[in-house]
Scaffold this motif. Structure first.
Motif, mmCIF file in Angstrom:
data_model
loop_
_atom_site.group_PDB
_atom_site.id
_atom_site.type_symbol
_atom_site.label_atom_id
_atom_site.label_comp_id
_atom_site.label_asym_id
_atom_site.label_seq_id
_atom_site.Cartn_x
_atom_site.Cartn_y
_atom_site.Cartn_z
ATOM 1 N N ASP A 106 7.255 15.072 0.107
ATOM 2 C CA ASP A 106 7.235 14.524 -1.242
ATOM 3 C C ASP A 106 6.194 13.411 -1.296
ATOM 4 O O ASP A 106 5.984 12.697 -0.303
ATOM 5 C CB ASP A 106 8.602 13.946 -1.618
ATOM 6 C CG ASP A 106 9.676 15.016 -1.733
ATOM 7 O OD1 ASP A 106 9.339 16.151 -2.137
ATOM 8 O OD2 ASP A 106 10.835 14.713 -1.427
ATOM 9 N N VAL A 107 5.549 13.280 -2.437
ATOM 10 C CA VAL A 107 4.513 12.266 -2.634
ATOM 11 C C VAL A 107 4.800 11.544 -3.940
ATOM 12 O O VAL A 107 5.217 12.166 -4.917
ATOM 13 C CB VAL A 107 3.105 12.908 -2.701
ATOM 14 C CG1 VAL A 107 2.027 11.858 -2.863
ATOM 15 C CG2 VAL A 107 2.837 13.758 -1.472
ATOM 16 N N ARG A 108 4.558 10.240 -3.953
ATOM 17 C CA ARG A 108 4.683 9.463 -5.192
ATOM 18 C C ARG A 108 3.621 8.374 -5.197
ATOM 19 O O ARG A 108 3.020 8.056 -4.162
ATOM 20 C CB ARG A 108 6.079 8.859 -5.327
ATOM 21 C CG ARG A 108 6.370 7.734 -4.350
ATOM 22 C CD ARG A 108 7.761 7.187 -4.554
ATOM 23 N NE ARG A 108 8.008 6.055 -3.659
ATOM 24 C CZ ARG A 108 9.158 5.439 -3.560
ATOM 25 N NH1 ARG A 108 10.197 5.845 -4.284
ATOM 26 N NH2 ARG A 108 9.311 4.424 -2.729
ATOM 27 N N VAL A 109 3.409 7.808 -6.372
ATOM 28 C CA VAL A 109 2.479 6.696 -6.534
ATOM 29 C C VAL A 109 3.275 5.511 -7.069
ATOM 30 O O VAL A 109 3.972 5.628 -8.078
ATOM 31 C CB VAL A 109 1.324 7.043 -7.495
ATOM 32 C CG1 VAL A 109 0.388 5.857 -7.661
ATOM 33 C CG2 VAL A 109 0.571 8.267 -6.992
ATOM 34 N N VAL A 110 3.179 4.385 -6.374
ATOM 35 C CA VAL A 110 3.856 3.151 -6.775
ATOM 36 C C VAL A 110 2.802 2.058 -6.861
ATOM 37 O O VAL A 110 2.148 1.745 -5.859
ATOM 38 C CB VAL A 110 4.964 2.759 -5.768
ATOM 39 C CG1 VAL A 110 5.588 1.432 -6.149
ATOM 40 C CG2 VAL A 110 6.014 3.853 -5.669
ATOM 41 N N ASP A 111 2.638 1.504 -8.046
ATOM 42 C CA ASP A 111 1.661 0.428 -8.263
ATOM 43 C C ASP A 111 0.272 0.794 -7.740
ATOM 44 O O ASP A 111 -0.406 -0.011 -7.111
ATOM 45 C CB ASP A 111 2.139 -0.877 -7.619
ATOM 46 C CG ASP A 111 3.416 -1.399 -8.234
ATOM 47 O OD1 ASP A 111 3.619 -1.197 -9.456
ATOM 48 O OD2 ASP A 111 4.227 -2.010 -7.506
ATOM 49 N N GLY A 112 -0.142 2.054 -7.969
ATOM 50 C CA GLY A 112 -1.476 2.498 -7.580
ATOM 51 C C GLY A 112 -1.620 2.858 -6.111
ATOM 52 O O GLY A 112 -2.719 3.142 -5.651
ATOM 53 N N PHE A 113 -0.507 2.853 -5.367
ATOM 54 C CA PHE A 113 -0.541 3.156 -3.941
ATOM 55 C C PHE A 113 0.243 4.434 -3.678
ATOM 56 O O PHE A 113 1.371 4.583 -4.148
ATOM 57 C CB PHE A 113 0.050 1.989 -3.136
ATOM 58 C CG PHE A 113 -0.571 1.822 -1.789
ATOM 59 C CD1 PHE A 113 -1.748 1.101 -1.641
ATOM 60 C CD2 PHE A 113 0.002 2.390 -0.677
ATOM 61 C CE1 PHE A 113 -2.337 0.954 -0.395
ATOM 62 C CE2 PHE A 113 -0.574 2.244 0.576
ATOM 63 C CZ PHE A 113 -1.747 1.526 0.721
ATOM 64 N N VAL A 114 -0.341 5.363 -2.918
ATOM 65 C CA VAL A 114 0.296 6.646 -2.624
ATOM 66 C C VAL A 114 1.255 6.465 -1.448
ATOM 67 O O VAL A 114 0.913 5.835 -0.440
ATOM 68 C CB VAL A 114 -0.744 7.724 -2.286
ATOM 69 C CG1 VAL A 114 -0.076 9.045 -1.967
ATOM 70 C CG2 VAL A 114 -1.738 7.880 -3.424
ATOM 71 N N GLU A 115 2.449 7.052 -1.586
ATOM 72 C CA GLU A 115 3.447 7.029 -0.531
ATOM 73 C C GLU A 115 3.922 8.455 -0.256
ATOM 74 O O GLU A 115 3.977 9.287 -1.162
ATOM 75 C CB GLU A 115 4.649 6.178 -0.939
ATOM 76 C CG GLU A 115 4.306 4.729 -1.177
ATOM 77 C CD GLU A 115 5.483 3.900 -1.656
ATOM 78 O OE1 GLU A 115 5.328 2.665 -1.677
ATOM 79 O OE2 GLU A 115 6.540 4.468 -2.008
#
Length: 119
Positions: A106-115
């Motif tokens: 799974d991939v997400r973006v938090v505050d412009g940062f990819v996790e």
């Protein structure tokens, strides 16, 4: 990020990868996961993100992040740069030999940062 927030992110299973702005459409990057594994993270031409295991199950080399991004009938894919087997970025299955798969993350973006979420 502070050390405390890095620990909190990893405890929740999410690993910081890179700023979204660092990813080029159609290209991949390798990400080292906390368990020592590797993920191949891709920004697709339409801007969506996908991550699969970085180890080519045929050649046993950490090269999937250097693979060729494409699609099969609208499904996003990556072709290994070694022997050119094609894998689905949606579910990790190999189109050329169904006995082989890549793990999918799974991939997400938090505050412009990819996790990436480790499983």
């Amino acid at each position: 990020m502070t050390i405390l927030s890095d620990v909190a992110v990893e405890l929740a299973g999410w690993t910081p990868a890179c700023p979204l702005s660092s990813l080029l459409p159609g290209r991949g990057v390798a990400v080292l996961l906390p368990d020592g594994g590797q993920a191949a993270l891709f920004r697709l031409p339409d801007g969506t993100l996908a991550a699969v295991g970085n180890i080519d199950p045929f050649g046993r080399a950490a090269v999937m992040s250097r693979g060729i991004v494409g699609d099969r009938h609208g499904e996003p894919t990556v072709a290994s740069p070694l022997l050119k087997q094609v894998f689905s970025l949606a579910d990790g299955r190999c189109f050329d030999d169904e006995a082989y798969t890549l793990p999918v993350y799974d991939v997400r973006v938090v505050d412009g940062f990819v996790e990436i979420r480790s499983r």
